[in-house]
Write an enzyme that holds these catalytic residues in place. Sequence first.
Site: not given
Ligand SMILES: [Zn+2]
Length: 286
Positions: A107, A209, A85
């Site tokens: 990310d 989220g 993640d």
């Molecule tokens: Zn996240």
Amino acid sequence: MALEPITEMLQKAKKGHYAVPQFNVWNLEWIKTVLSTCEEIQTPLILGVSVNGSAYMGGYKNVVSMVKNLMESMEIAIPVAIHLDHATKVEDCFKAIDAGFTSVMIDASKEVFEINLEKTKKVVQYAHEKGASVESELGRVGGQEDFIVAESAYAIPEECAQMVKETGIDALAPALGSVHGIYHGEPKLGFKQMKEIAELTNAPLVLHGGSGIPDEELKKAIACGTCKINVNTDCLIAFGNLMRPYLIEHPNELDIRKIMNSGVPGIAKVIKDRCMVFGSIGKAKE
Ligand SMILES: [Zn+2]
């Protein structure tokens, strides 16, 4: 069932109009609880592990070993992915894949678009050669997660289309107003943009989220093309809410298993409750 990438489970979710849950895991008890509860309700499962979370659990290889061995000893038969993640570094994605992670999220959403695109391309090339899947993010999810703080910024639909087309990612996380951690005030999700991005890209969308968003809005997000919803804060809150009073009420308890497991029912409850909303219960064998 062996571990698998997120690709097929998300394509099935896209067709079936439900969302596969990602539950982040932090230790042995967490992994056991998530696996057993998801097996019980027969939902496909994505185990989310952050870079720092992996380090805490003894590194990527140890995470993979724990999950594999537990799946065998607990006779877990649902589809499970181990997903890195929010990795900001390409190298972390490579290391996790080499250790046996079946999926990674690169990310680079804090970088300018061109660099995000380049980094994502590199990760996709490496991952797909090894049978792993890739999620990337555009725009920025606000709030704080695992020491990373960010201001919210909406994803731009045209950039999303280019990202999916040029990189071949398996899932796209377009930031559209959701935040990590606890919401201050009502979340304002960009459903119009979500639908537009889903149609433009034809890619399974990811909602980060996922804790603290009203159920109706989560269902709306699924209707707008969201196929994966990440839940972490809800489980952390539920765990802490049970463990704190347990420790106060049992000041002489020495059995570490009892102490560690005092918060576990909270995680299991969140999992069942969220998967009901996501529509993923019973979808493991479809
Ligand atoms: Zn996240």
